[in-house]
Design a protein around this motif. Structure first.
Motif: not given
Length: 547
Positions: A335-337, A355-360, A383, A385-386
Protein backbone atom coordinates in the motif's frame (compact mmCIF):
# COMPACT_ATOMS: atom_id res chain seq x y z
CA UNK A 1 -31.33 -33.05 -45.41
CA UNK A 2 -31.30 -35.15 -42.25
CA UNK A 3 -31.56 -33.48 -38.89
CA UNK A 4 -28.98 -34.17 -36.19
CA UNK A 5 -31.60 -36.33 -34.51
CA UNK A 6 -31.83 -38.53 -37.61
CA UNK A 7 -28.09 -39.16 -37.75
CA UNK A 8 -27.90 -41.91 -35.18
CA UNK A 9 -25.12 -44.47 -35.51
CA UNK A 10 -26.19 -48.11 -35.33
CA UNK A 11 -23.99 -51.10 -34.74
CA UNK A 12 -26.85 -53.50 -35.52
CA UNK A 13 -26.53 -55.57 -38.68
CA UNK A 14 -28.66 -54.51 -41.67
CA UNK A 15 -32.03 -56.22 -42.04
CA UNK A 16 -32.13 -59.56 -43.78
CA UNK A 17 -31.58 -59.15 -47.49
CA UNK A 18 -29.62 -55.89 -47.23
CA UNK A 19 -26.07 -56.89 -47.87
CA UNK A 20 -23.25 -55.09 -49.59
CA UNK A 21 -24.60 -56.27 -52.93
CA UNK A 22 -27.21 -53.47 -53.27
CA UNK A 23 -29.50 -55.18 -55.76
CA UNK A 24 -30.84 -57.67 -53.20
CA UNK A 25 -31.36 -54.74 -50.85
CA UNK A 26 -33.57 -52.92 -53.34
CA UNK A 27 -35.51 -56.06 -54.26
CA UNK A 28 -35.98 -57.11 -50.63
CA UNK A 29 -37.27 -53.67 -49.70
CA UNK A 30 -39.67 -53.66 -52.66
CA UNK A 31 -41.10 -57.06 -51.75
CA UNK A 32 -41.65 -56.09 -48.13
CA UNK A 33 -43.21 -52.70 -48.81
CA UNK A 34 -46.95 -52.75 -47.94
CA UNK A 35 -49.54 -50.19 -46.90
CA UNK A 36 -48.76 -48.58 -43.54
CA UNK A 37 -45.33 -50.21 -43.28
CA UNK A 38 -42.27 -48.03 -43.62
CA UNK A 39 -39.29 -48.93 -45.74
CA UNK A 40 -35.95 -48.96 -43.91
CA UNK A 41 -32.93 -48.09 -45.95
CA UNK A 42 -29.40 -48.71 -44.83
CA UNK A 43 -26.53 -46.62 -46.05
CA UNK A 44 -22.91 -46.22 -45.30
CA UNK A 45 -21.85 -43.05 -43.55
CA UNK A 46 -18.31 -41.74 -43.29
CA UNK A 47 -18.33 -39.03 -40.61
CA UNK A 48 -15.08 -37.21 -40.11
CA UNK A 49 -12.93 -38.75 -37.45
CA UNK A 50 -14.95 -42.02 -37.47
CA UNK A 51 -14.58 -45.25 -39.40
CA UNK A 52 -17.21 -46.27 -41.92
CA UNK A 53 -20.38 -47.28 -40.04
CA UNK A 54 -23.98 -48.15 -40.80
CA UNK A 55 -26.56 -45.43 -40.43
CA UNK A 56 -30.26 -46.16 -40.10
CA UNK A 57 -32.37 -43.51 -41.79
CA UNK A 58 -35.79 -42.39 -40.74
CA UNK A 59 -38.40 -44.67 -42.33
CA UNK A 60 -40.24 -43.35 -45.36
CA UNK A 61 -43.89 -44.36 -45.96
CA UNK A 62 -44.49 -46.09 -49.26
CA UNK A 63 -47.91 -46.50 -50.85
CA UNK A 64 -49.29 -49.93 -51.67
CA UNK A 65 -48.66 -49.49 -55.36
CA UNK A 66 -45.47 -51.28 -56.25
CA UNK A 67 -45.07 -49.04 -59.23
CA UNK A 68 -44.26 -46.13 -56.91
CA UNK A 69 -41.50 -47.96 -55.11
CA UNK A 70 -38.88 -47.38 -57.82
CA UNK A 71 -39.99 -43.75 -57.96
CA UNK A 72 -39.66 -43.42 -54.18
CA UNK A 73 -36.20 -45.01 -54.33
CA UNK A 74 -35.13 -42.63 -57.10
CA UNK A 75 -36.46 -39.64 -55.16
CA UNK A 76 -34.65 -40.71 -52.00
CA UNK A 77 -31.36 -41.25 -53.79
CA UNK A 78 -31.65 -37.78 -55.32
CA UNK A 79 -32.18 -36.36 -51.83
CA UNK A 80 -29.25 -38.29 -50.45
CA UNK A 81 -27.05 -37.11 -53.30
CA UNK A 82 -27.06 -33.68 -51.66
CA UNK A 83 -25.61 -35.03 -48.42
CA UNK A 84 -21.79 -35.13 -48.26
CA UNK A 85 -19.94 -38.29 -47.58
CA UNK A 86 -22.84 -40.74 -48.19
CA UNK A 87 -22.32 -43.91 -50.19
CA UNK A 88 -25.45 -45.87 -51.10
CA UNK A 89 -25.11 -49.61 -50.88
CA UNK A 90 -25.00 -51.06 -54.36
CA UNK A 91 -23.98 -47.71 -55.82
CA UNK A 92 -20.44 -46.87 -56.84
CA UNK A 93 -20.87 -43.13 -56.89
CA UNK A 94 -19.91 -40.95 -53.90
CA UNK A 95 -22.43 -38.16 -53.63
CA UNK A 96 -20.39 -35.09 -52.65
CA UNK A 97 -19.05 -32.16 -54.50
CA UNK A 98 -15.78 -32.25 -52.58
CA UNK A 99 -13.41 -35.26 -52.38
CA UNK A 100 -14.37 -37.54 -49.53
CA UNK A 101 -11.35 -37.75 -47.26
CA UNK A 102 -11.13 -38.51 -43.57
CA UNK A 103 -10.52 -35.41 -41.44
CA UNK A 104 -7.16 -36.51 -40.07
CA UNK A 105 -6.00 -37.34 -43.57
CA UNK A 106 -7.04 -33.95 -44.90
CA UNK A 107 -5.44 -32.18 -41.95
CA UNK A 108 -2.10 -33.78 -42.71
CA UNK A 109 -2.30 -33.33 -46.46
CA UNK A 110 -4.28 -30.26 -47.42
CA UNK A 111 -2.39 -27.57 -45.53
CA UNK A 112 0.90 -29.40 -45.02
CA UNK A 113 3.94 -28.25 -47.01
CA UNK A 114 5.30 -30.57 -49.70
CA UNK A 115 6.84 -33.75 -48.31
CA UNK A 116 10.20 -33.13 -49.98
CA UNK A 117 11.05 -30.34 -47.48
CA UNK A 118 11.61 -32.99 -44.79
CA UNK A 119 15.15 -32.73 -43.41
CA UNK A 120 15.82 -29.24 -44.80
CA UNK A 121 18.39 -27.40 -42.66
CA UNK A 122 18.83 -24.25 -44.75
CA UNK A 123 15.56 -22.48 -45.42
CA UNK A 124 14.48 -22.54 -49.07
CA UNK A 125 11.18 -20.69 -49.27
CA UNK A 126 10.63 -21.63 -52.92
CA UNK A 127 10.34 -25.31 -51.97
CA UNK A 128 7.04 -24.72 -50.18
CA UNK A 129 4.83 -24.25 -53.24
CA UNK A 130 1.74 -26.42 -53.36
CA UNK A 131 -1.62 -26.38 -55.16
CA UNK A 132 -4.76 -27.37 -53.24
CA UNK A 133 -8.45 -27.59 -54.16
CA UNK A 134 -10.54 -25.09 -52.20
CA UNK A 135 -14.34 -24.69 -52.13
CA UNK A 136 -15.50 -21.28 -53.40
CA UNK A 137 -18.77 -19.41 -53.66
CA UNK A 138 -19.43 -17.26 -56.71
CA UNK A 139 -21.12 -13.91 -55.94
CA UNK A 140 -21.75 -10.58 -57.62
CA UNK A 141 -19.05 -8.10 -56.70
CA UNK A 142 -21.51 -5.50 -55.37
CA UNK A 143 -22.75 -7.81 -52.57
CA UNK A 144 -19.35 -9.04 -51.35
CA UNK A 145 -18.97 -6.65 -48.40
CA UNK A 146 -22.48 -7.35 -47.09
CA UNK A 147 -22.08 -11.09 -47.51
CA UNK A 148 -18.67 -11.43 -45.86
CA UNK A 149 -20.03 -10.22 -42.52
CA UNK A 150 -22.36 -13.22 -42.49
CA UNK A 151 -19.83 -15.77 -43.74
CA UNK A 152 -17.12 -15.36 -41.09
CA UNK A 153 -17.63 -18.93 -39.95
CA UNK A 154 -17.46 -20.41 -43.43
CA UNK A 155 -14.70 -18.26 -44.93
CA UNK A 156 -11.15 -19.58 -45.33
CA UNK A 157 -8.62 -18.38 -42.76
CA UNK A 158 -5.05 -18.79 -43.98
CA UNK A 159 -1.99 -16.54 -43.57
CA UNK A 160 -1.54 -14.29 -46.59
CA UNK A 161 -4.50 -15.73 -48.53
CA UNK A 162 -7.13 -13.33 -49.84
CA UNK A 163 -10.57 -14.56 -48.94
CA UNK A 164 -12.13 -12.80 -51.94
CA UNK A 165 -10.63 -12.96 -55.43
CA UNK A 166 -11.75 -11.94 -58.90
CA UNK A 167 -13.52 -14.62 -60.91
CA UNK A 168 -11.12 -15.37 -63.80
CA UNK A 169 -14.11 -16.17 -66.01
CA UNK A 170 -16.37 -13.26 -65.06
CA UNK A 171 -15.07 -9.79 -64.20
CA UNK A 172 -18.40 -8.82 -62.64
CA UNK A 173 -18.22 -11.66 -60.13
CA UNK A 174 -16.03 -12.57 -57.21
CA UNK A 175 -15.06 -15.89 -55.65
CA UNK A 176 -15.23 -16.22 -51.86
CA UNK A 177 -12.74 -18.75 -50.50
CA UNK A 178 -14.41 -21.17 -48.07
CA UNK A 179 -13.03 -23.37 -45.31
CA UNK A 180 -12.55 -26.86 -46.80
CA UNK A 181 -13.02 -28.45 -43.36
CA UNK A 182 -16.46 -26.91 -42.94
CA UNK A 183 -17.89 -26.43 -46.42
CA UNK A 184 -18.61 -29.39 -48.71
CA UNK A 185 -21.96 -28.78 -50.38
CA UNK A 186 -24.73 -26.21 -50.28
CA UNK A 187 -26.11 -28.07 -47.24
CA UNK A 188 -22.98 -27.10 -45.28
CA UNK A 189 -24.30 -23.56 -44.87
CA UNK A 190 -26.15 -22.77 -41.65
CA UNK A 191 -29.72 -21.52 -41.73
CA UNK A 192 -28.73 -17.92 -41.00
CA UNK A 193 -26.14 -18.01 -43.79
CA UNK A 194 -28.64 -19.46 -46.26
CA UNK A 195 -31.09 -16.75 -45.34
CA UNK A 196 -28.57 -14.02 -46.16
CA UNK A 197 -27.67 -15.74 -49.44
CA UNK A 198 -31.34 -15.81 -50.37
CA UNK A 199 -31.82 -12.14 -49.46
CA UNK A 200 -28.88 -11.17 -51.66
CA UNK A 201 -29.99 -13.49 -54.44
CA UNK A 202 -26.79 -15.57 -54.27
CA UNK A 203 -26.84 -19.22 -55.23
CA UNK A 204 -25.43 -21.49 -52.47
CA UNK A 205 -23.85 -23.74 -55.07
CA UNK A 206 -20.24 -24.49 -54.12
CA UNK A 207 -17.53 -24.87 -56.74
CA UNK A 208 -13.85 -25.77 -56.55
CA UNK A 209 -10.84 -23.56 -57.12
CA UNK A 210 -7.18 -24.52 -57.41
CA UNK A 211 -5.26 -22.34 -54.97
CA UNK A 212 -1.47 -22.14 -55.06
CA UNK A 213 0.03 -22.00 -51.57
CA UNK A 214 3.51 -20.62 -50.95
CA UNK A 215 5.80 -20.30 -47.92
CA UNK A 216 3.89 -17.17 -46.85
CA UNK A 217 0.64 -19.15 -46.57
CA UNK A 218 1.88 -21.76 -44.10
CA UNK A 219 1.98 -21.32 -40.32
CA UNK A 220 5.26 -21.70 -38.44
CA UNK A 221 4.16 -24.93 -36.76
CA UNK A 222 3.14 -26.42 -40.12
CA UNK A 223 6.52 -25.55 -41.61
CA UNK A 224 8.54 -26.94 -38.72
CA UNK A 225 6.42 -30.09 -38.49
CA UNK A 226 7.10 -30.75 -42.18
CA UNK A 227 10.86 -30.07 -41.89
CA UNK A 228 11.83 -31.74 -38.61
CA UNK A 229 12.11 -35.54 -38.35
CA UNK A 230 8.68 -37.10 -38.26
CA UNK A 231 7.28 -37.74 -34.79
CA UNK A 232 9.63 -35.37 -32.94
CA UNK A 233 8.67 -32.30 -30.92
CA UNK A 234 8.15 -29.08 -32.86
CA UNK A 235 9.24 -25.71 -31.48
CA UNK A 236 6.63 -23.08 -32.25
CA UNK A 237 6.67 -21.17 -28.95
CA UNK A 238 9.22 -18.76 -27.53
CA UNK A 239 9.66 -15.96 -25.03
CA UNK A 240 9.37 -12.55 -26.62
CA UNK A 241 11.67 -9.87 -25.28
CA UNK A 242 11.08 -6.76 -27.38
CA UNK A 243 12.28 -7.57 -30.89
CA UNK A 244 13.99 -10.78 -29.72
CA UNK A 245 12.55 -14.30 -29.85
CA UNK A 246 14.20 -16.30 -27.07
CA UNK A 247 14.11 -20.05 -27.75
CA UNK A 248 15.25 -22.99 -25.68
CA UNK A 249 15.89 -25.70 -28.27
CA UNK A 250 16.26 -29.38 -27.51
CA UNK A 251 19.08 -31.54 -28.77
CA UNK A 252 17.16 -33.07 -31.69
CA UNK A 253 16.26 -29.57 -32.92
CA UNK A 254 19.81 -28.20 -32.97
CA UNK A 255 20.66 -29.35 -36.55
CA UNK A 256 17.72 -27.18 -37.70
CA UNK A 257 18.40 -24.24 -35.35
CA UNK A 258 19.13 -21.61 -38.00
CA UNK A 259 16.08 -22.58 -40.04
CA UNK A 260 13.91 -22.51 -36.90
CA UNK A 261 15.22 -19.06 -36.00
CA UNK A 262 14.48 -17.68 -39.47
CA UNK A 263 10.95 -19.15 -39.45
CA UNK A 264 10.27 -17.48 -36.08
CA UNK A 265 11.35 -14.14 -37.54
CA UNK A 266 9.36 -14.61 -40.76
CA UNK A 267 6.13 -15.61 -39.01
CA UNK A 268 6.07 -13.16 -36.10
CA UNK A 269 5.76 -9.45 -36.96
CA UNK A 270 8.15 -7.29 -34.96
CA UNK A 271 10.63 -10.10 -34.30
CA UNK A 272 13.95 -9.29 -35.95
CA UNK A 273 16.29 -11.55 -33.98
CA UNK A 274 16.07 -15.15 -32.75
CA UNK A 275 18.39 -16.46 -30.03
CA UNK A 276 18.91 -19.77 -28.28
CA UNK A 277 20.14 -20.26 -24.72
CA UNK A 278 23.29 -22.39 -24.77
CA UNK A 279 23.92 -22.76 -21.02
CA UNK A 280 22.13 -22.49 -17.70
CA UNK A 281 21.59 -19.19 -15.94
CA UNK A 282 24.70 -17.97 -14.15
CA UNK A 283 23.81 -17.93 -10.45
CA UNK A 284 26.03 -14.94 -9.79
CA UNK A 285 24.79 -12.43 -12.35
CA UNK A 286 21.63 -14.29 -13.46
CA UNK A 287 22.39 -14.01 -17.17
CA UNK A 288 23.21 -16.74 -19.67
CA UNK A 289 25.18 -17.24 -22.84
CA UNK A 290 23.12 -17.16 -26.01
CA UNK A 291 23.60 -17.80 -29.69
CA UNK A 292 21.98 -15.66 -32.36
CA UNK A 293 20.26 -18.16 -34.66
CA UNK A 294 19.04 -15.69 -37.25
CA UNK A 295 18.47 -11.99 -37.77
CA UNK A 296 20.23 -9.01 -36.29
CA UNK A 297 22.87 -9.23 -33.58
CA UNK A 298 21.49 -6.27 -31.63
CA UNK A 299 20.48 -7.35 -28.10
CA UNK A 300 19.56 -3.85 -26.90
CA UNK A 301 15.81 -4.01 -26.46
CA UNK A 302 12.77 -2.29 -24.99
CA UNK A 303 9.80 -4.06 -23.40
CA UNK A 304 6.47 -3.02 -21.91
CA UNK A 305 5.18 -4.88 -18.87
CA UNK A 306 2.16 -3.90 -16.80
CA UNK A 307 2.24 -0.39 -18.32
CA UNK A 308 5.91 0.22 -17.44
CA UNK A 309 8.82 0.48 -19.87
CA UNK A 310 12.15 -1.30 -19.43
CA UNK A 311 15.27 -0.98 -21.56
CA UNK A 312 18.32 -3.23 -21.28
CA UNK A 313 20.88 -5.39 -23.05
CA UNK A 314 19.23 -8.81 -23.02
CA UNK A 315 22.58 -10.58 -23.41
CA UNK A 316 23.87 -9.15 -20.13
CA UNK A 317 20.93 -9.07 -17.70
CA UNK A 318 18.10 -11.32 -16.52
CA UNK A 319 14.59 -10.80 -17.87
CA UNK A 320 11.73 -13.30 -17.95
CA UNK A 321 8.43 -12.19 -19.53
CA UNK A 322 6.69 -15.15 -17.90
CA UNK A 323 6.96 -13.44 -14.50
CA UNK A 324 4.70 -10.53 -15.41
CA UNK A 325 1.79 -11.88 -13.34
CA UNK A 326 4.04 -12.47 -10.34
CA UNK A 327 5.38 -8.94 -10.50
CA UNK A 328 1.80 -7.66 -10.38
CA UNK A 329 0.85 -10.00 -7.52
CA UNK A 330 3.59 -8.72 -5.24
CA UNK A 331 2.98 -5.09 -6.22
CA UNK A 332 -0.68 -5.39 -5.22
CA UNK A 333 0.31 -6.51 -1.71
CA UNK A 334 1.87 -3.15 -0.88
CA UNK A 335 0.00 0.00 0.00
CA UNK A 336 1.14 3.64 -0.39
CA UNK A 337 3.71 4.46 2.28
CA UNK A 338 4.97 0.87 2.64
CA UNK A 339 8.64 -0.05 2.27
CA UNK A 340 10.12 -2.58 -0.17
CA UNK A 341 13.59 -4.09 -0.04
CA UNK A 342 14.35 -5.83 -3.35
CA UNK A 343 17.45 -7.96 -2.76
CA UNK A 344 17.89 -9.23 -6.34
CA UNK A 345 16.21 -6.42 -8.26
CA UNK A 346 17.42 -7.05 -11.82
CA UNK A 347 16.36 -4.16 -14.07
CA UNK A 348 13.45 -3.19 -11.82
CA UNK A 349 10.23 -5.19 -12.53
CA UNK A 350 9.34 -5.28 -8.81
CA UNK A 351 10.94 -2.03 -7.70
CA UNK A 352 9.50 0.35 -10.30
CA UNK A 353 5.79 -0.58 -10.06
CA UNK A 354 5.97 -0.51 -6.26
CA UNK A 355 7.67 2.90 -6.31
CA UNK A 356 4.86 4.17 -8.53
CA UNK A 357 2.48 3.39 -5.64
CA UNK A 358 4.26 6.00 -3.52
CA UNK A 359 6.21 3.39 -1.59
CA UNK A 360 9.82 3.73 -0.50
CA UNK A 361 12.03 1.25 -2.37
CA UNK A 362 15.55 -0.02 -1.76
CA UNK A 363 16.68 -2.02 -4.80
CA UNK A 364 19.90 -3.99 -5.17
CA UNK A 365 21.62 -6.16 -7.77
CA UNK A 366 25.14 -7.55 -7.86
CA UNK A 367 25.36 -7.56 -11.66
CA UNK A 368 26.90 -4.22 -12.76
CA UNK A 369 24.87 -4.29 -15.99
CA UNK A 370 21.62 -4.85 -14.09
CA UNK A 371 22.57 -2.03 -11.71
CA UNK A 372 23.18 0.29 -14.66
CA UNK A 373 19.85 -0.51 -16.35
CA UNK A 374 18.01 -0.36 -13.03
CA UNK A 375 19.14 3.24 -12.61
CA UNK A 376 18.21 3.95 -16.23
CA UNK A 377 14.74 2.44 -15.93
CA UNK A 378 13.98 4.29 -12.70
CA UNK A 379 14.62 7.55 -14.56
CA UNK A 380 12.73 6.30 -17.62
CA UNK A 381 9.64 5.60 -15.48
CA UNK A 382 10.13 8.75 -13.36
CA UNK A 383 10.59 7.03 -10.00
CA UNK A 384 14.30 7.74 -9.52
CA UNK A 385 13.51 9.93 -6.51
CA UNK A 386 11.68 7.08 -4.77
CA UNK A 387 14.16 4.25 -5.37
CA UNK A 388 17.55 3.94 -3.71
CA UNK A 389 19.75 1.69 -5.87
CA UNK A 390 22.64 -0.50 -4.68
CA UNK A 391 25.23 -2.71 -6.36
CA UNK A 392 26.06 -5.22 -3.61
CA UNK A 393 26.09 -8.92 -2.92
CA UNK A 394 22.71 -9.99 -1.58
CA UNK A 395 24.09 -10.90 1.85
CA UNK A 396 25.93 -7.60 2.15
CA UNK A 397 22.74 -5.75 1.19
CA UNK A 398 20.79 -7.61 3.89
CA UNK A 399 23.36 -7.07 6.60
CA UNK A 400 24.14 -3.48 5.57
CA UNK A 401 21.44 -1.14 4.15
CA UNK A 402 18.51 -3.37 5.13
CA UNK A 403 19.75 -3.79 8.71
CA UNK A 404 20.22 -0.03 9.09
CA UNK A 405 16.79 0.80 7.71
CA UNK A 406 15.04 -1.89 9.77
CA UNK A 407 16.58 -0.55 13.00
CA UNK A 408 15.09 2.87 12.24
CA UNK A 409 11.72 1.61 11.00
CA UNK A 410 11.11 -0.79 13.87
CA UNK A 411 11.96 1.88 16.43
CA UNK A 412 9.06 4.05 15.26
CA UNK A 413 5.81 4.14 17.17
CA UNK A 414 3.21 1.62 16.13
CA UNK A 415 1.04 4.30 14.55
CA UNK A 416 3.85 5.46 12.27
CA UNK A 417 5.32 2.10 11.31
CA UNK A 418 4.88 1.19 7.64
CA UNK A 419 4.52 -2.36 6.41
CA UNK A 420 7.91 -3.73 5.34
CA UNK A 421 8.33 -6.30 2.54
CA UNK A 422 11.54 -8.02 1.46
CA UNK A 423 11.56 -9.67 -1.99
CA UNK A 424 14.23 -12.28 -2.72
CA UNK A 425 13.80 -13.41 -6.33
CA UNK A 426 16.81 -15.62 -6.96
CA UNK A 427 15.12 -19.04 -7.13
CA UNK A 428 18.30 -21.07 -7.46
CA UNK A 429 19.89 -19.74 -4.25
CA UNK A 430 17.61 -17.30 -2.40
CA UNK A 431 16.77 -19.69 0.47
CA UNK A 432 20.47 -19.83 1.36
CA UNK A 433 20.43 -16.05 1.92
CA UNK A 434 17.77 -16.39 4.65
CA UNK A 435 20.61 -17.12 7.10
CA UNK A 436 21.46 -13.40 6.96
CA UNK A 437 18.31 -12.68 9.02
CA UNK A 438 19.48 -14.71 12.01
CA UNK A 439 20.27 -12.34 14.91
CA UNK A 440 20.33 -9.44 12.44
CA UNK A 441 19.07 -6.86 15.01
CA UNK A 442 20.14 -6.18 18.59
CA UNK A 443 17.16 -4.47 20.20
CA UNK A 444 14.09 -6.24 21.45
CA UNK A 445 10.91 -5.50 19.47
CA UNK A 446 8.09 -3.55 21.08
CA UNK A 447 5.62 -5.44 18.89
CA UNK A 448 5.80 -8.42 16.56
CA UNK A 449 2.86 -7.27 14.44
CA UNK A 450 4.94 -5.16 12.03
CA UNK A 451 7.97 -7.39 11.60
CA UNK A 452 9.19 -7.62 7.98
CA UNK A 453 7.38 -9.92 5.55
CA UNK A 454 9.67 -11.97 3.31
CA UNK A 455 8.80 -13.22 -0.20
CA UNK A 456 11.47 -15.79 -1.01
CA UNK A 457 11.55 -17.66 -4.35
CA UNK A 458 12.83 -21.15 -4.97
CA UNK A 459 12.77 -24.02 -7.44
CA UNK A 460 11.68 -27.50 -6.43
CA UNK A 461 11.72 -30.89 -8.13
CA UNK A 462 10.22 -32.63 -5.11
CA UNK A 463 6.99 -34.65 -5.32
CA UNK A 464 5.58 -32.25 -2.72
CA UNK A 465 7.20 -28.93 -3.68
CA UNK A 466 5.26 -26.88 -1.10
CA UNK A 467 6.55 -28.96 1.80
CA UNK A 468 10.01 -29.11 0.25
CA UNK A 469 10.40 -25.33 0.02
CA UNK A 470 9.03 -24.76 3.52
CA UNK A 471 11.30 -27.37 5.09
CA UNK A 472 14.38 -25.97 3.38
CA UNK A 473 13.56 -22.47 4.61
CA UNK A 474 13.02 -23.82 8.13
CA UNK A 475 16.37 -25.62 8.02
CA UNK A 476 18.19 -22.38 7.25
CA UNK A 477 16.29 -20.28 9.82
CA UNK A 478 16.29 -22.96 12.52
CA UNK A 479 12.60 -22.53 13.35
CA UNK A 480 9.25 -23.88 12.22
CA UNK A 481 7.28 -21.81 9.70
CA UNK A 482 4.32 -24.16 9.47
CA UNK A 483 1.92 -21.83 11.28
CA UNK A 484 3.07 -18.54 9.82
CA UNK A 485 3.83 -19.05 6.14
CA UNK A 486 2.13 -19.55 2.80
CA UNK A 487 3.51 -21.00 -0.42
CA UNK A 488 2.44 -19.75 -3.84
CA UNK A 489 3.01 -21.64 -7.09
CA UNK A 490 4.52 -19.16 -9.54
CA UNK A 491 4.92 -21.33 -12.65
CA UNK A 492 5.97 -24.67 -14.02
CA UNK A 493 9.54 -24.24 -15.25
CA UNK A 494 10.06 -27.67 -16.78
CA UNK A 495 8.67 -31.17 -16.36
CA UNK A 496 8.79 -31.92 -12.62
CA UNK A 497 10.31 -28.54 -11.83
CA UNK A 498 8.28 -25.78 -10.17
CA UNK A 499 9.02 -22.20 -9.22
CA UNK A 500 7.44 -21.21 -5.91
CA UNK A 501 7.34 -18.28 -3.52
CA UNK A 502 7.24 -18.81 0.24
CA UNK A 503 5.91 -15.81 2.16
CA UNK A 504 6.33 -15.43 5.91
CA UNK A 505 6.78 -12.84 8.62
CA UNK A 506 10.27 -13.09 10.09
CA UNK A 507 9.95 -14.52 13.61
CA UNK A 508 11.31 -12.23 16.28
CA UNK A 509 13.23 -15.22 17.65
CA UNK A 510 15.17 -15.28 14.38
CA UNK A 511 15.59 -11.56 13.76
CA UNK A 512 16.74 -10.44 17.24
CA UNK A 513 19.82 -11.44 19.21
CA UNK A 514 19.43 -13.08 22.61
CA UNK A 515 15.80 -13.86 21.85
CA UNK A 516 14.54 -17.20 23.18
CA UNK A 517 13.93 -19.41 20.18
CA UNK A 518 11.48 -22.29 20.07
CA UNK A 519 12.46 -24.42 17.08
CA UNK A 520 9.08 -26.14 17.10
CA UNK A 521 6.80 -23.16 16.70
CA UNK A 522 6.73 -19.73 15.18
CA UNK A 523 5.60 -17.51 18.08
CA UNK A 524 4.27 -14.68 15.93
CA UNK A 525 0.66 -14.39 14.70
CA UNK A 526 0.16 -16.49 11.58
CA UNK A 527 0.49 -14.56 8.34
CA UNK A 528 -1.76 -16.96 6.45
CA UNK A 529 -2.83 -20.55 6.85
CA UNK A 530 -0.25 -22.87 5.32
CA UNK A 531 -1.12 -24.10 1.84
CA UNK A 532 -1.90 -27.81 1.93
CA UNK A 533 -0.49 -30.27 -0.55
CA UNK A 534 -3.99 -30.85 -1.95
CA UNK A 535 -4.54 -27.15 -2.53
CA UNK A 536 -1.18 -26.89 -4.24
CA UNK A 537 -2.01 -29.83 -6.48
CA UNK A 538 -5.30 -28.18 -7.48
CA UNK A 539 -3.57 -24.91 -8.31
CA UNK A 540 -0.86 -26.72 -10.27
CA UNK A 541 -3.52 -28.50 -12.32
CA UNK A 542 -5.28 -25.21 -13.02
CA UNK A 543 -2.09 -23.47 -14.15
CA UNK A 544 -1.17 -26.42 -16.37
CA UNK A 545 -4.58 -26.24 -18.07
CA UNK A 546 -4.10 -22.55 -18.83
CA UNK A 547 -0.65 -22.92 -20.40
Amino acid sequence: MMSSKDRQFSHDPPPSGTAAGGEGSARGSSCRATRGIGMVLWILWRPFGFSRRLLKLESHSITESKSLIPLAWTSLTQTLSKAPGILLLGQRKIFSTMPEIETHERDSELFSPPSDVRGMTKLDRTAFKKTVSIPVLKVRKEVVSKLMRSLKRAALQRPGVKRVIEDPEDKESRLIMLDPYKMFTRDSFEKAELSVLEQLNVSPQISEYNLELTYENFKSEEILRAVLPEGQDVTSGFSRVGHIAHLNLRDHQLPFKHLIGQVMIDKNPGITSAVNKINNIDNTYRNFQMEVLSGEQNMMTKVRENNYTYEFDFSKVYWNPRLSTEHSRITELLKPGDVLFDVFAGVGPFAIPVAKKNCTVFANDLNPESHKWLLHNCKLNKVDQKVKVFNLDGKDFLQGPIKEELMQLLSLSKERKPSVHIVMNLPAKAIEFLSAFKSLLDEQPCSSELLPIVHCYSFSKDANPTEDVRQRAEAVLGISLEACSSVHLVRNVAPNKEMLCITFQIPAAVLYKNRTRNPENCEDPPLKRQRTAEAFSDEKTQIASNT
